[in-house]
Design a protein around this motif. Structure first.
Motif, PDB file in Angstrom:
ATOM      1  N   ALA A 127       0.829  -1.205   0.000  1.00 22.21           N
ATOM      2  CA  ALA A 127       0.000   0.000   0.000  1.00 22.21           C
ATOM      3  C   ALA A 127       0.864   1.255   0.000  1.00 22.21           C
ATOM      4  O   ALA A 127       0.538   2.249  -0.660  1.00 22.21           O
ATOM      5  CB  ALA A 127      -0.922  -0.012   1.212  1.00 22.21           C
ATOM      6  N   ALA A 128       1.968   1.217   0.735  1.00 26.74           N
ATOM      7  CA  ALA A 128       2.870   2.368   0.767  1.00 26.74           C
ATOM      8  C   ALA A 128       3.511   2.602  -0.596  1.00 26.74           C
ATOM      9  O   ALA A 128       3.646   3.754  -1.045  1.00 26.74           O
ATOM     10  CB  ALA A 128       3.945   2.157   1.832  1.00 26.74           C
ATOM     11  N   LYS A 129       3.900   1.525  -1.275  1.00 28.10           N
ATOM     12  CA  LYS A 129       4.489   1.670  -2.611  1.00 28.10           C
ATOM     13  C   LYS A 129       3.457   2.182  -3.610  1.00 28.10           C
ATOM     14  O   LYS A 129       3.774   2.986  -4.500  1.00 28.10           O
ATOM     15  CB  LYS A 129       5.078   0.342  -3.080  1.00 28.10           C
ATOM     16  CG  LYS A 129       6.239  -0.176  -2.257  1.00 28.10           C
ATOM     17  CD  LYS A 129       7.419   0.780  -2.243  1.00 28.10           C
ATOM     18  CE  LYS A 129       8.196   0.800  -3.523  1.00 28.10           C
ATOM     19  NZ  LYS A 129       9.448   1.608  -3.406  1.00 28.10           N
ATOM     20  N   ALA A 130       2.214   1.734  -3.482  1.00 25.98           N
ATOM     21  CA  ALA A 130       1.152   2.224  -4.360  1.00 25.98           C
ATOM     22  C   ALA A 130       0.896   3.706  -4.107  1.00 25.98           C
ATOM     23  O   ALA A 130       0.717   4.496  -5.052  1.00 25.98           O
ATOM     24  CB  ALA A 130      -0.124   1.414  -4.151  1.00 25.98           C
ATOM     25  N   ALA A 131       0.878   4.104  -2.832  1.00 27.17           N
ATOM     26  CA  ALA A 131       0.671   5.510  -2.492  1.00 27.17           C
ATOM     27  C   ALA A 131       1.818   6.373  -3.018  1.00 27.17           C
ATOM     28  O   ALA A 131       1.596   7.503  -3.491  1.00 27.17           O
ATOM     29  CB  ALA A 131       0.544   5.665  -0.979  1.00 27.17           C
ATOM     30  N   ALA A 132       3.035   5.842  -2.949  1.00 33.73           N
ATOM     31  CA  ALA A 132       4.189   6.578  -3.467  1.00 33.73           C
ATOM     32  C   ALA A 132       4.033   6.836  -4.961  1.00 33.73           C
ATOM     33  O   ALA A 132       4.280   7.954  -5.444  1.00 33.73           O
ATOM     34  CB  ALA A 132       5.469   5.794  -3.194  1.00 33.73           C
ATOM     35  N   GLU A 133       3.614   5.817  -5.705  1.00 36.65           N
ATOM     36  CA  GLU A 133       3.394   6.002  -7.141  1.00 36.65           C
ATOM     37  C   GLU A 133       2.349   7.072  -7.411  1.00 36.65           C
ATOM     38  O   GLU A 133       2.524   7.925  -8.296  1.00 36.65           O
ATOM     39  CB  GLU A 133       2.944   4.690  -7.780  1.00 36.65           C
ATOM     40  CG  GLU A 133       4.041   3.718  -8.067  1.00 36.65           C
ATOM     41  CD  GLU A 133       3.630   2.673  -9.099  1.00 36.65           C
ATOM     42  OE1 GLU A 133       4.449   1.788  -9.372  1.00 36.65           O
ATOM     43  OE2 GLU A 133       2.493   2.736  -9.630  1.00 36.65           O
ATOM     44  N   THR A 134       1.259   7.037  -6.681  1.00 33.59           N
ATOM     45  CA  THR A 134       0.182   8.010  -6.877  1.00 33.59           C
ATOM     46  C   THR A 134       0.690   9.434  -6.659  1.00 33.59           C
ATOM     47  O   THR A 134       0.413  10.342  -7.452  1.00 33.59           O
ATOM     48  CB  THR A 134      -0.986   7.723  -5.920  1.00 33.59           C
ATOM     49  OG1 THR A 134      -1.507   6.425  -6.185  1.00 33.59           O
ATOM     50  CG2 THR A 134      -2.094   8.745  -6.095  1.00 33.59           C
ATOM     51  N   ALA A 135       1.461   9.624  -5.591  1.00 33.45           N
ATOM     52  CA  ALA A 135       1.986  10.955  -5.282  1.00 33.45           C
ATOM     53  C   ALA A 135       2.980  11.419  -6.341  1.00 33.45           C
ATOM     54  O   ALA A 135       2.955  12.579  -6.773  1.00 33.45           O
ATOM     55  CB  ALA A 135       2.648  10.941  -3.904  1.00 33.45           C
ATOM     56  N   VAL A 136       3.859  10.521  -6.762  1.00 33.07           N
ATOM     57  CA  VAL A 136       4.865  10.887  -7.761  1.00 33.07           C
ATOM     58  C   VAL A 136       4.204  11.245  -9.086  1.00 33.07           C
ATOM     59  O   VAL A 136       4.563  12.237  -9.740  1.00 33.07           O
ATOM     60  CB  VAL A 136       5.892   9.748  -7.934  1.00 33.07           C
ATOM     61  CG1 VAL A 136       6.776   9.996  -9.158  1.00 33.07           C
ATOM     62  CG2 VAL A 136       6.748   9.616  -6.686  1.00 33.07           C
ATOM     63  N   ARG A 137       3.207  10.475  -9.497  1.00 31.78           N
ATOM     64  CA  ARG A 137       2.525  10.769 -10.762  1.00 31.78           C
ATOM     65  C   ARG A 137       1.768  12.090 -10.680  1.00 31.78           C
ATOM     66  O   ARG A 137       1.675  12.825 -11.674  1.00 31.78           O
ATOM     67  CB  ARG A 137       1.572   9.638 -11.131  1.00 31.78           C
ATOM     68  CG  ARG A 137       2.267   8.332 -11.437  1.00 31.78           C
ATOM     69  CD  ARG A 137       1.313   7.285 -11.976  1.00 31.78           C
ATOM     70  NE  ARG A 137       1.080   7.460 -13.403  1.00 31.78           N
ATOM     71  CZ  ARG A 137       0.406   6.598 -14.162  1.00 31.78           C
ATOM     72  NH1 ARG A 137      -0.119   5.516 -13.607  1.00 31.78           N
ATOM     73  NH2 ARG A 137       0.245   6.802 -15.444  1.00 31.78           N
ATOM     74  N   ALA A 138       1.231  12.402  -9.523  1.00 32.42           N
ATOM     75  CA  ALA A 138       0.535  13.673  -9.359  1.00 32.42           C
ATOM     76  C   ALA A 138       1.509  14.846  -9.443  1.00 32.42           C
ATOM     77  O   ALA A 138       1.195  15.886 -10.032  1.00 32.42           O
ATOM     78  CB  ALA A 138      -0.202  13.703  -8.028  1.00 32.42           C
TER      79      ALA A 138
END
Length: 274
Positions: A127-138
């Motif tokens: 979940a943390a890695k998924a959240a990191a991707e979301t933030a980076v893409r934003a």
């Protein structure tokens, strides 16, 4: 080119630094506790959970590109928030960003995962890695999100785990399948992506899907160790709730990159004459 490697004291970060220095790049590498041990790298201490400190460093260094590798398995603030801080600061200074993600953000299934498959995490690290991707893409839609798997090579934690299991000190899972990748192959691929215009998620893993106990047997064969004492178990028996079968389809990366992503069976083949 000035390259900033965030997490330069880590296994992958150090290899990215070594290859970049060898290619004649100016490299700045960050660390938190363990010092950067790569000659030719300007080492800077950084706490990625401190957003102001991240912004200050990026503003000072003004890198052309950033390779972001920080994570801590059981720490959301490092894995998710830290990656977000690096992503936003990289975008602010206009640096090309290659963010290292993980196959852990998938929930597991028999079919291989494609590059653009949506994350389906089933445990906190995923979940943390998924959240990191979301933030980076934003923060930066042009960033590359490198989804990779178990990283092997000389000094790899994964190889040491296999050695420990072969010595009877721990158990390897028979039901957890991954696509191990060599640290040198992965670092070379990352540096290629720095110079590319690819954006979004990209699977960068080895060709072979193997279970952890199969990896242990490959390590035994490669180093001439006795496999008879190897201990095995399953994730269920160990009381763990995390993805089991996670195969990454890296065919797009194989076609995009000059770097050949070798399979673990080739990487751990017995030495000639052995």
């Amino acid at each position: 080119m000035t390259l900033l490697v965030v997490g330069a004291s880590g296994f992958l970060g150090a290899e990215v630094c070594r290859q970049a220095v060898a290619a004649g790049e100016s490299v700045v590498g960050t660390y938190h506790s363990a010092a950067v041990a790569v000659p030719g790298v300007a080492a800077r201490r950084l706490d990625v959970t401190d957003r102001a400190a991240v912004r200050a460093l990026l503003t000072e260094v003004r890198p052309d590109a950033v390779v972001s590798t920080p994570y801590r398995y059981d720490d959301w603030t490092v894995t998710a928030d830290g990656a977000a801080h690096v992503g936003y600061a990289s975008a602010e200074v206009g640096a090309r960003l290659v963010h290292l993600s993980s196959d852990a953000l998938h929930g597991g299934r028999p079919e291989p995962y494609r590059d653009d498959d949506v994350p389906s995490p089933v445990f906190p690290y995923g979940a943390a890695k998924a959240a990191a991707e979301t933030a980076v893409r934003a923060a930066d839609p042009g960033a590359v999100l490198v989804r990779t798997s178990l990283i092997v090579g000389e000094g790899s934690k994964q190889i040491q785990l296999c050695r420990d299991a072969l010595a009877g000190r721990m158990s390897l899972f028979t039901d957890e399948v991954r696509c191990p990748v060599d640290v040198a192959d992965l670092a070379a691929a990352v540096l290629e992506l720095v110079g590319s215009d690819h954006a979004g998620p990209l699977n960068v893993a080895g060709l072979d899907a193997v279970s952890r106990d199969e990896l242990g047997l490959l390590v035994a064969r490669r180093f001439g160790l006795d496999p008879a004492g190897m201990k095995t178990t399953t994730t269920v028996a160990a009381g763990l709730h995390r993805p089991t079968e996670v195969r990454l389809d890296s065919s797009r990366a194989a076609g995009l990159l000059r770097t050949r992503l070798r399979g673990v069976r080739e990487l751990l083949a017995p030495p000639a004459g052995g």
